[in-house]
Motif scaffolding. Sequence first.
Motif, PDB file in Angstrom:
ATOM      1  N   CYS A  62       0.636  -0.955   0.206  1.00  0.00           N
ATOM      2  CA  CYS A  62      -0.344  -0.104   0.144  1.00  0.00           C
ATOM      3  C   CYS A  62       0.879   1.276   0.260  1.00  0.00           C
ATOM      4  N   LYS A  63       2.220   1.165   0.893  1.00  0.00           N
ATOM      5  CA  LYS A  63       3.234   2.399   0.943  1.00  0.00           C
ATOM      6  C   LYS A  63       2.322   3.546   1.257  1.00  0.00           C
ATOM      7  N   ALA A  64       1.028   3.134   2.680  1.00  0.00           N
ATOM      8  CA  ALA A  64       0.346   4.117   3.159  1.00  0.00           C
ATOM      9  C   ALA A  64       0.594   3.566   4.668  1.00  0.00           C
ATOM     10  N   GLY A  65       1.165   2.247   5.073  1.00  0.00           N
ATOM     11  CA  GLY A  65       1.574   1.744   6.486  1.00  0.00           C
ATOM     12  C   GLY A  65       0.021   1.148   6.533  1.00  0.00           C
ATOM     13  N   LYS A  66      -0.378   0.835   5.513  1.00  0.00           N
ATOM     14  CA  LYS A  66      -1.835   0.067   6.208  1.00  0.00           C
ATOM     15  C   LYS A  66      -1.316  -1.637   6.006  1.00  0.00           C
ATOM     16  N   CYS A  67      -1.331  -1.526   4.909  1.00  0.00           N
ATOM     17  CA  CYS A  67      -0.676  -2.964   5.052  1.00  0.00           C
ATOM     18  C   CYS A  67       0.628  -4.184   5.519  1.00  0.00           C
ATOM     19  N   GLY A  97      18.726  -1.332  12.272  1.00  0.00           N
ATOM     20  CA  GLY A  97      19.228  -1.707  13.333  1.00  0.00           C
ATOM     21  C   GLY A  97      17.269  -1.772  14.124  1.00  0.00           C
ATOM     22  N   LYS A  98      16.197  -0.653  13.485  1.00  0.00           N
ATOM     23  CA  LYS A  98      15.290  -1.348  14.366  1.00  0.00           C
ATOM     24  C   LYS A  98      13.988  -1.230  13.267  1.00  0.00           C
ATOM     25  N   PRO A  99      13.304  -2.093  13.984  1.00  0.00           N
ATOM     26  CA  PRO A  99      12.139  -2.803  13.639  1.00  0.00           C
ATOM     27  C   PRO A  99      11.227  -1.583  13.269  1.00  0.00           C
ATOM     28  N   LYS A 100      11.345  -1.707  11.858  1.00  0.00           N
ATOM     29  CA  LYS A 100      10.585  -0.448  10.914  1.00  0.00           C
ATOM     30  C   LYS A 100       9.349  -1.220   9.495  1.00  0.00           C
ATOM     31  N   LEU A 101       7.800  -0.307   9.338  1.00  0.00           N
ATOM     32  CA  LEU A 101       7.420  -0.058   8.473  1.00  0.00           C
ATOM     33  C   LEU A 101       8.619   1.008   6.797  1.00  0.00           C
ATOM     34  N   SER A 102       9.152   0.492   6.194  1.00  0.00           N
ATOM     35  CA  SER A 102       9.677   1.438   5.158  1.00  0.00           C
ATOM     36  C   SER A 102       9.138   2.241   4.568  1.00  0.00           C
ATOM     37  N   CYS A 103       7.709   1.810   4.548  1.00  0.00           N
ATOM     38  CA  CYS A 103       7.016   3.167   3.846  1.00  0.00           C
ATOM     39  C   CYS A 103       6.911   4.465   4.653  1.00  0.00           C
ATOM     40  N   MET A 104       7.107   3.993   6.070  1.00  0.00           N
ATOM     41  CA  MET A 104       6.504   5.200   6.788  1.00  0.00           C
ATOM     42  C   MET A 104       7.670   5.783   7.723  1.00  0.00           C
ATOM     43  N   ILE A 138      -1.789  -4.302  11.689  1.00  0.00           N
ATOM     44  CA  ILE A 138      -1.946  -4.106  10.203  1.00  0.00           C
ATOM     45  C   ILE A 138      -1.477  -5.654  10.196  1.00  0.00           C
ATOM     46  N   GLU A 139      -0.699  -6.370  11.360  1.00  0.00           N
ATOM     47  CA  GLU A 139      -0.423  -7.402  11.178  1.00  0.00           C
ATOM     48  C   GLU A 139       1.566  -7.518  10.635  1.00  0.00           C
ATOM     49  N   CYS A 140       1.960  -6.724  10.723  1.00  0.00           N
ATOM     50  CA  CYS A 140       3.289  -6.105   9.867  1.00  0.00           C
ATOM     51  C   CYS A 140       3.534  -6.926  10.720  1.00  0.00           C
ATOM     52  N   PHE A 141       4.061  -7.519  11.923  1.00  0.00           N
ATOM     53  CA  PHE A 141       4.866  -8.657  12.579  1.00  0.00           C
ATOM     54  C   PHE A 141       5.628  -7.701  13.342  1.00  0.00           C
ATOM     55  N   LEU A 142       6.183  -6.410  12.451  1.00  0.00           N
ATOM     56  CA  LEU A 142       7.251  -6.008  13.432  1.00  0.00           C
ATOM     57  C   LEU A 142       7.218  -6.531  15.799  1.00  0.00           C
ATOM     58  N   CYS A 143       6.108  -5.859  16.180  1.00  0.00           N
ATOM     59  CA  CYS A 143       5.997  -6.431  17.241  1.00  0.00           C
ATOM     60  C   CYS A 143       6.969  -7.894  17.637  1.00  0.00           C
ATOM     61  N   GLN A 144       6.372  -9.147  16.205  1.00  0.00           N
ATOM     62  CA  GLN A 144       7.109 -10.129  16.630  1.00  0.00           C
ATOM     63  C   GLN A 144       8.418 -10.246  16.824  1.00  0.00           C
ATOM     64  N   ASP A 145       8.496  -9.601  15.310  1.00  0.00           N
ATOM     65  CA  ASP A 145      10.551  -8.978  15.591  1.00  0.00           C
ATOM     66  C   ASP A 145      11.034  -8.934  16.636  1.00  0.00           C
ATOM     67  N   VAL A 146      10.315  -7.224  17.091  1.00  0.00           N
ATOM     68  CA  VAL A 146      11.221  -7.610  17.920  1.00  0.00           C
ATOM     69  C   VAL A 146      10.991  -8.058  19.465  1.00  0.00           C
ATOM     70  N   CYS A 147      10.614  -9.085  19.197  1.00  0.00           N
ATOM     71  CA  CYS A 147       9.861  -9.877  20.478  1.00  0.00           C
ATOM     72  C   CYS A 147      10.924 -10.408  21.083  1.00  0.00           C
ATOM     73  N   HIS A 148      12.159 -10.552  22.094  1.00  0.00           N
ATOM     74  CA  HIS A 148      13.704 -11.059  22.447  1.00  0.00           C
ATOM     75  C   HIS A 148      12.895 -12.566  22.286  1.00  0.00           C
TER      76      HIS A 148
END
Lengths: 288, 249
Positions: free
Chosen positions: B52-57, B66-73, B144-154
């Motif tokens: 979407c390139k709008a931070g919604k998909c 080094g930080k989990p992020k949405l690259s479009c945002m 939005i199920e980006c899974f950044l939280c899953q990625d950063v969860c130690h």
Amino acid sequence: MAAETGTGGHAAGMFKTLRTDAWWFEPLWTGLGFLIFTIYANYEMMKGDNYWFSNGAHGFGGYLSPFFSPLLFADTRVWAGAPVAESFFGEAPTWWPTWFPSISAALILPLPLSFRLTCYYYRKFYYRAYFMSPPACAVNPAPQPGKYEGERMLLLFQNLHRYALYAAIVVLGFLSYDAFMSFFRDGVFGVGVGSLILTLNPILLGSYTFGCHAWRHLIGGKKDCFSCDAFNHDKGMKKSYGAWRAVTWLNERHMLLAWVSMIWVGWTGLYVRLVASGAITDFSTWGN
Amino acid sequence: MAERNFRVWRGDADGGEFVNYKVEMEPGMVVLDAIHRIQTHQANDLAVRWNCKAGKCGSCSCEVNGKPKLSCMTRVNDYAPEETITVQPLKTFPIVKDLVTDVSWNYEQKAKIQPLQPRPREADGTHRMQQEDVDRIQEFRKCIECFLCQDVCHVLRNQDRKDAFVGPRFMIHLAQLEMHPLDTADRIPAIKNEYGSGLCNITRCCTDVCPEHIGITDNAIIPLKERVVDRYYDPVMMIWRAITGAGAK
């Protein structure tokens, strides 16, 4: 081009990360801040003196350091200790060694300390700052002995946080009484700088205590439906939901209140110590 | 136009390396724009997932410096002009190619969770709910199920306990179901035993990285932990339940 170990280029090894910001700053200042408070609390406990100030008056009223509240025993052997009449159980037992931590502080401090140690905010801070598990987000943690079990095995006691909350509420009641008492000297109403400091102490502690996650759960968070019981139907659902919303407002500021209230406890104890020892003057309506 | 240095990880499950690219900048560019520019002009085979390139998909999740992020945002000018921007795939999931990871483990977790089990409809055939009763769970629906939280969860990222913990994304999902005023299912035993609420040690990184600013830890995980305490660890509540039979959903 630079080859990296680890698929995806993720750095391997303790505290390794590709983060370029000052990720170490937060665990450093929180770790040091709590350590300083712990050292000061232990100093108060070990010294066991200069915890009471009534400017020589013997009637109702005076300033009591929060590190010694509620005052279970009054130790008359120390400088600026509270009068025996102010204590619950009279004079401190003579067999209690003077070089040992003050009996009142030693019996009381574990209660608020256990509340803070099992607090959900403090858990975040000390798992990061002291256990390095992990020290910051996306930074590799310290090596784990055996399989990681989180709060399931050795840390299972964290689940009793609500009992530490009950104890903290009791202590808060005593600190509120101390605040009331600070507006009197020899039974005469008045206001001193110490009265204001001792009053702000239970206000800040109460804001921290009643913004606790366990309290938020007990006050209404455990309900799936605020409107489903008859009481709330009658009251337009406002009481239960309103209480939960109020606690949620405090809960959203829990970290700030945790720090401010802790610093204020330390400052209140220090103020009473400085006034009681004669190092500074407490300006008041009673005259100095 | 100014140029900036990007360091992008290139490779697959067998290994790879960082490759440096110089990218011509335009005002307002986000990291995903830069990746697309690299893909267009310098590396046509660079794999990147986006939509979407709008931070919604939630498709373009990756790690930037080094930080989990949405690259479009993630705006390029959030970083100092001389700073090299490092872009790499999520650490927690297996790499498919370059910046693309296989996040299918997440969908397997979701499939394990008992769905909403609503109570019977009322006499007029409707389900009624009050807004105040669903305020809490509406926050969780922003996910939005980006899974950044899953990625950063130690627990998942570093401790590799995917066998015992479903991760913050699904703790939100469980909270959404458990707090639902119409739901009648009891997931508390599974939240403790199967989904692993006890493995979370509240370090709040999931909340820190959530692009939807969901209070994952405070509003979902901790309330679920407290419900587990009610059921399994609070002696007074256990006795109360034994006497009154109360507490069952």
